[in-house]
Design an enzyme around this catalytic site. Sequence first.
Site, PDB file in Angstrom:
ATOM      1  N   GLY A  89       0.828  -1.197   0.000  1.00 59.92           N
ATOM      2  CA  GLY A  89       0.000   0.000   0.000  1.00 59.92           C
ATOM      3  C   GLY A  89       0.865   1.250   0.000  1.00 59.92           C
ATOM      4  N   LEU A  90       0.337   2.302   0.642  1.00 59.02           N
ATOM      5  CA  LEU A  90       1.046   3.571   0.721  1.00 59.02           C
ATOM      6  C   LEU A  90       1.426   4.108  -0.656  1.00 59.02           C
ATOM      7  CD1 LEU A  90       3.403   3.276   3.807  1.00 59.02           C
ATOM      8  CD2 LEU A  90       1.285   4.552   3.584  1.00 59.02           C
ATOM      9  N   CYS A  91       0.502   3.972  -1.594  1.00 58.33           N
ATOM     10  CA  CYS A  91       0.792   4.564  -2.891  1.00 58.33           C
ATOM     11  C   CYS A  91      -0.437   5.319  -3.386  1.00 58.33           C
ATOM     12  CB  CYS A  91       1.260   3.529  -3.897  1.00 58.33           C
ATOM     13  SG  CYS A  91       0.346   2.006  -3.852  1.00 58.33           S
ATOM     14  N   GLY A  92      -0.992   6.119  -2.503  1.00 64.25           N
ATOM     15  CA  GLY A  92      -2.097   6.977  -2.885  1.00 64.25           C
ATOM     16  C   GLY A  92      -3.313   6.170  -3.300  1.00 64.25           C
TER      17      GLY A  92
END
Lengths: 302, 134
Positions: A89-92
Amino acid sequence: MPNLKDLKVRIDSVKSTRKITSAMKMVAAAKLRRAQEQAEASRPYAQRMERMLGSLAAAAAGQAGAPQLLAGSGAEQTHLVVVATADRGLCGGFNSSIVREARRLVRSLVSDGKTVKILCVGRKGRDQLRRDFGSMIVDTIEDVAKPKLSFDKAAAIGTRIVTMFAAGEFDVCTMIYAEFRSAISQIVTPQQLIPFAPPKAQKKQGDGEEAPEDGLNGAVYEYEPGEEEILTELLPTNISVQVFKALLENAASEHGARMTAMDNATRNAGDMINRLTLVYNRTRQAAITGELIEIISAKEAM
Amino acid sequence: MAEGKVSFELVSPERLLLSEEVDMVEVPGEEGDFGVLARHAPLISTLRPGVIKVHDGGSVTQRIFVAGGFAEVTPTRCTVLAEEALPIGEIDRAAAEQRLSDARDDLLDAQDAIRQAAAERQVKIAEELLKAAG
């Protein structure tokens, strides 16, 4: 009045968050460059494959013996949706926007009375789809990009799709991935893999009467061994190539999205630090002023 | 483009390996090797595992092993889409032998017809690879 010590702790924690996000941004930028290079390097193969397949498909289309991968199985009942997302994750909005498109497609297919099967490539897609369509997910393929995205891995997925098709497990296959435009723009694209859909540019020319190109002067290709034998080899390979292309695009998109998201996060953290520092200083001054007033009034009272 | 030359391109899924103007290319077609000179008739062929020989200036300038793929020939160019390509000089004999014995093991373990066919293919590729290594 906020406690001075709490503020200090908070500022420090935001600072370390900023450090992490800016490091992630840097890593994503480096990976993005590599992913982009890889995607560009793989383009010639896909283009030439497409050219070859285009001329072959035009010749074979409409013939009775055309392979099923080209002509379809004659039914449209069961759909396989391949959802390609990232593992992390952590990709907008990257994963969410792919999943949103997948949900939309699956819902519309289901409401048309079709049977839907889902093949997830990437952990995040499975995690988000499991809640709504848990029973439709046939399998999840993880860690395609570890340690490096290679053609072999894409070919394994391609072979799997073709084997499932050959076993009659589905009639139509659509793959959803994010096409890479730039670091701030990724376009979620559904692409039909089976039956083979010729690229739009070629569709317009239609009817196999394509304009001859470079030195061909209208001559027709000879086929060795035969058209059909070549098609039966070319079509499965093409699916692997398309999967590979999609995965490469996806990888570039993921890193691009992460880079932008982390850039924003870093900037937000900076803003927050500024705000908190302001409050911290004000509070400190207020405390000093308070102490001074106390001292002065104590002195006057003496 | 120079007269009498063929523009030869060798592409693998991961990158463009070779792109140059040459006199002739010898390609291992499914139904036998064929040489491509300029003004060759348009042809699309599948490839068997074997060695591509690039001829230029009267001698063989490059030998490249391919594990299979497709070739597209037009009067002016020859494009080879290879699934796996390796210059002869870079073949590791020990690795090739290991690959052959692995492939033979797989063939013995193969349960169904599909796996058997795949294993047979791998054996053939490995055999050709060894042969190419000389």
